[in-house]
Scaffold this motif. Structure first.
Motif, PDB file in Angstrom:
ATOM      1  N   VAL A 126      32.734  33.637 -16.573  1.00 43.79           N
ATOM      2  CA  VAL A 126      32.198  33.103 -17.269  1.00 43.79           C
ATOM      3  C   VAL A 126      32.873  32.281 -18.720  1.00 43.79           C
ATOM      4  O   VAL A 126      33.147  31.675 -19.719  1.00 43.79           O
ATOM      5  CB  VAL A 126      32.375  34.518 -19.149  1.00 43.79           C
ATOM      6  N   GLY A 127      33.479  31.777 -17.821  1.00 43.93           N
ATOM      7  CA  GLY A 127      35.031  30.768 -18.684  1.00 43.93           C
ATOM      8  C   GLY A 127      35.594  30.819 -19.784  1.00 43.93           C
ATOM      9  O   GLY A 127      36.794  32.305 -19.001  1.00 43.93           O
ATOM     10  N   ALA A 128      36.341  30.779 -20.582  1.00 41.15           N
ATOM     11  CA  ALA A 128      37.037  30.581 -21.194  1.00 41.15           C
ATOM     12  C   ALA A 128      37.012  30.525 -22.905  1.00 41.15           C
ATOM     13  O   ALA A 128      35.679  30.511 -23.011  1.00 41.15           O
ATOM     14  CB  ALA A 128      38.417  29.837 -21.171  1.00 41.15           C
ATOM     15  N   HIS A 129      36.980  31.779 -23.653  1.00 47.35           N
ATOM     16  CA  HIS A 129      36.869  31.933 -25.173  1.00 47.35           C
ATOM     17  C   HIS A 129      38.389  32.675 -25.773  1.00 47.35           C
ATOM     18  O   HIS A 129      38.989  33.276 -25.327  1.00 47.35           O
ATOM     19  CB  HIS A 129      35.592  33.123 -25.420  1.00 47.35           C
ATOM     20  N   GLY A 130      38.067  31.669 -26.943  1.00 48.59           N
ATOM     21  CA  GLY A 130      38.651  31.998 -27.411  1.00 48.59           C
ATOM     22  C   GLY A 130      40.372  32.372 -27.126  1.00 48.59           C
ATOM     23  O   GLY A 130      41.241  32.901 -28.207  1.00 48.59           O
ATOM     24  N   GLY A 131      40.124  30.959 -26.502  1.00 49.56           N
ATOM     25  CA  GLY A 131      42.013  30.687 -26.282  1.00 49.56           C
ATOM     26  C   GLY A 131      41.937  31.416 -25.221  1.00 49.56           C
ATOM     27  O   GLY A 131      43.826  31.688 -24.575  1.00 49.56           O
ATOM     28  N   GLN A 132      41.421  32.478 -24.774  1.00 46.91           N
ATOM     29  CA  GLN A 132      41.589  33.899 -23.385  1.00 46.91           C
ATOM     30  C   GLN A 132      41.074  33.142 -22.249  1.00 46.91           C
ATOM     31  O   GLN A 132      39.591  32.800 -22.274  1.00 46.91           O
ATOM     32  CB  GLN A 132      41.152  34.861 -23.618  1.00 46.91           C
ATOM     33  N   ILE A 133      41.316  32.763 -21.146  1.00 49.80           N
ATOM     34  CA  ILE A 133      40.439  32.892 -19.695  1.00 49.80           C
ATOM     35  C   ILE A 133      39.580  33.680 -19.068  1.00 49.80           C
ATOM     36  O   ILE A 133      40.994  34.983 -18.855  1.00 49.80           O
ATOM     37  CB  ILE A 133      41.332  32.069 -18.965  1.00 49.80           C
ATOM     38  N   TYR A 134      38.616  34.308 -18.711  1.00 49.39           N
ATOM     39  CA  TYR A 134      38.037  35.181 -18.069  1.00 49.39           C
ATOM     40  C   TYR A 134      38.171  34.699 -16.311  1.00 49.39           C
ATOM     41  O   TYR A 134      37.227  34.385 -16.434  1.00 49.39           O
ATOM     42  CB  TYR A 134      36.982  35.473 -18.536  1.00 49.39           C
ATOM     43  N   ASN A 135      38.809  35.668 -15.751  1.00 49.74           N
ATOM     44  CA  ASN A 135      39.319  34.847 -14.533  1.00 49.74           C
ATOM     45  C   ASN A 135      38.534  35.327 -13.560  1.00 49.74           C
ATOM     46  O   ASN A 135      38.302  35.424 -12.617  1.00 49.74           O
ATOM     47  CB  ASN A 135      40.929  35.858 -14.046  1.00 49.74           C
ATOM     48  N   GLY A 136      37.838  36.754 -14.028  1.00 47.21           N
ATOM     49  CA  GLY A 136      36.412  37.704 -13.098  1.00 47.21           C
ATOM     50  C   GLY A 136      37.319  37.352 -11.819  1.00 47.21           C
ATOM     51  O   GLY A 136      36.682  37.741 -10.975  1.00 47.21           O
ATOM     52  N   ALA A 137      38.689  38.380 -11.695  1.00 46.65           N
ATOM     53  CA  ALA A 137      39.208  38.786 -10.335  1.00 46.65           C
ATOM     54  C   ALA A 137      37.800  39.729  -9.835  1.00 46.65           C
ATOM     55  O   ALA A 137      37.778  39.560  -8.308  1.00 46.65           O
ATOM     56  CB  ALA A 137      40.070  39.785  -9.739  1.00 46.65           C
ATOM     57  N   ASP A 138      37.471  40.468 -10.542  1.00 48.26           N
ATOM     58  CA  ASP A 138      36.296  41.890  -9.557  1.00 48.26           C
ATOM     59  C   ASP A 138      34.848  40.760  -9.923  1.00 48.26           C
ATOM     60  O   ASP A 138      34.074  41.111  -8.692  1.00 48.26           O
ATOM     61  CB  ASP A 138      36.832  42.944 -10.019  1.00 48.26           C
ATOM     62  N   ASP A 139      34.767  39.895 -10.771  1.00 43.04           N
ATOM     63  CA  ASP A 139      33.013  39.275 -11.472  1.00 43.04           C
ATOM     64  C   ASP A 139      33.623  38.515 -11.543  1.00 43.04           C
ATOM     65  O   ASP A 139      33.754  37.582 -12.320  1.00 43.04           O
ATOM     66  CB  ASP A 139      32.707  40.455 -12.190  1.00 43.04           C
ATOM     67  N   ASN A 140      33.508  37.634 -10.177  1.00 40.50           N
ATOM     68  CA  ASN A 140      32.887  37.328  -8.923  1.00 40.50           C
ATOM     69  C   ASN A 140      33.413  37.433  -7.497  1.00 40.50           C
ATOM     70  O   ASN A 140      32.864  36.929  -6.874  1.00 40.50           O
ATOM     71  CB  ASN A 140      31.155  37.644  -8.291  1.00 40.50           C
ATOM     72  N   ALA A 141      35.039  37.227  -7.882  1.00 41.87           N
ATOM     73  CA  ALA A 141      35.528  36.635  -6.850  1.00 41.87           C
ATOM     74  C   ALA A 141      35.785  37.560  -5.862  1.00 41.87           C
ATOM     75  O   ALA A 141      36.208  37.062  -4.478  1.00 41.87           O
ATOM     76  CB  ALA A 141      37.740  36.202  -7.837  1.00 41.87           C
ATOM     77  N   SER A 142      35.642  38.321  -6.292  1.00 40.07           N
ATOM     78  CA  SER A 142      35.502  39.523  -5.313  1.00 40.07           C
ATOM     79  C   SER A 142      34.731  39.845  -3.675  1.00 40.07           C
ATOM     80  O   SER A 142      34.337  39.548  -2.520  1.00 40.07           O
ATOM     81  CB  SER A 142      35.968  41.390  -5.731  1.00 40.07           C
ATOM     82  N   GLY A 143      33.184  39.352  -5.009  1.00 32.58           N
ATOM     83  CA  GLY A 143      32.299  39.273  -3.774  1.00 32.58           C
ATOM     84  C   GLY A 143      32.657  37.858  -2.483  1.00 32.58           C
ATOM     85  O   GLY A 143      31.957  38.273  -1.454  1.00 32.58           O
ATOM     86  N   VAL A 144      32.867  36.704  -3.287  1.00 32.99           N
ATOM     87  CA  VAL A 144      32.699  35.564  -2.547  1.00 32.99           C
ATOM     88  C   VAL A 144      33.940  36.354  -1.160  1.00 32.99           C
ATOM     89  O   VAL A 144      34.031  35.332  -0.457  1.00 32.99           O
ATOM     90  CB  VAL A 144      33.116  34.637  -4.292  1.00 32.99           C
ATOM     91  N   ALA A 145      35.495  36.916  -1.651  1.00 34.62           N
ATOM     92  CA  ALA A 145      36.167  36.644  -0.625  1.00 34.62           C
ATOM     93  C   ALA A 145      35.568  37.887  -0.162  1.00 34.62           C
ATOM     94  O   ALA A 145      35.386  37.616   1.462  1.00 34.62           O
ATOM     95  CB  ALA A 145      37.341  36.962  -1.407  1.00 34.62           C
TER      96      ALA A 145
END
Length: 318
Positions: free
Chosen positions: A131-150
């Motif tokens: 979901v990108g970045a919002h309010g100056g914070q990065i939503y890195n999505g490690a579990d959702d869904n870098a994990s599934g790709v890995a």
């Protein structure tokens, strides 16, 4: 994972470069060799969930960087491109914080040919966008869904070592968080007839199984022939398969039939199974970071996902 109740979406800054089933045969679980297996699994998540990827929003520089990384990994593994090519670009209308918007995304495809049913395909999917970045914070999505790709890449590596019986098309999907856009495009413009797809196996959030010790399997209510195949599999470490979140009694966020990219395959009348962990406090929050992942739990979950694929591959179309 796509949430119909919560969508935290925004823009991103720039980043880097680039069918009928038989009972399962008795078999030992897949056993990729540590420590290299675990090291690569964790490295894939670390890179995809790094701040440099800026939350991997669809159409962003961070999304492009994530896509380039996945392409590089597939090519390094020797996973060939299908006849239509490595990339499947699309343009579709989806959701944004401001309302409906036209999005431009790209799916990444890789093919491993089967030894017994080469003209039948298991389509393995995992979305790489977040979901990108919002309010100056990065939503890195490690579990959702870098994990599934890995997990998907780990399965690809395993199938390059020992070929599957069915041909396998790996699809790293874009635009899941914007309304399952990449999956919807794939089933509308597949690289081969939908009738040749034996099933879709979708990985979305495979890392954080420590919540309940379970890797959930959704879709056996709709396709009960799959359940005895997977029920025979033993746990890997502290992670075991659990079945559910797919019945009429499962309501709201407890029903995952429409919760991720497998929904597009389901709507097209194709058999599907979804493997993913339960919700946790970091879901769709800036705190869904690589450092929150327990390496042992994630490794066990991925090995169990690979075991699940092998069991299905050997049982399908017999």
């Amino acid at each position: 994972m796509f949430s119909y109740r919560r969508l935290t979406l925004s823009s991103v800054a720039a980043a880097l470069l680039l069918a009928g089933c038989a009972a399962p045969a008795v078999m030992p679980p897949a056993t990729p060799q540590p420590p290299a297996f675990q090291a690569q699994l964790l490295e894939d998540v670390r890179v995809l969930a790094s701040d440099e990827m800026q939350g991997r929003d669809t159409g962003s520089a961070g999304g492009e960087a994530a896509r380039a990384y996945i392409v590089g990994r597939m090519e390094a593994l020797g996973v060939e491109a299908p006849m239509m090519g490595r990339l499947q670009p699309w343009e579709m209308t989806g959701r944004s914080r401001e309302g409906a918007k036209t999005w431009n995304g790209v799916n990444v495809l890789g093919l491993v040919r089967g030894t017994r049913a080469a003209d039948r395909y298991i389509v393995v999917t995992a979305h790489y966008d977040h979901v990108g970045a919002h309010g100056g914070q990065i939503y890195n999505g490690a579990d959702d869904n870098a994990s599934g790709v890995a997990t998907m890449l780990a399965l690809a590596a395993e199938l390059k070592r020992e070929a599957p019986e069915h041909s396998v098309l790996f699809v790293a999907l874009d635009g899941e968080e914007r309304g399952l856009l990449g999956a919807r495009h794939f089933v509308e413009a597949p690289p081969f007839p939908l009738s040749s797809i034996a099933m879709n196996l979708n990985f979305d959030m495979t890392a954080r199984a420590e919540t309940d010790g379970k890797l959930w399997v959704t879709g056996t209510y709709q396709h009960p022939q799959f359940r005895p195949i997977l029920e025979a599999l033993p746990a890997q470490g502290a992670v075991a398969l659990a079945f559910g979140k797919d019945t009429p009694q499962d309501t709201g966020e407890d029903n995952w039939v429409e919760a991720s990219d497998h929904a597009a395959f389901h709507r097209a009348g194709l058999p599907f199974l979804y493997l993913g962990v339960n919700y946790h406090p970091d879901y769709h929050r800036p705190s869904d970071d690589f450092e929150r992942i327990d390496p042992g739990v994630f490794t066990s979950s991925t090995r169990l996902a690979i075991d699940s694929f092998r069991a299905l591959d050997r049982a399908l179309d017999r």
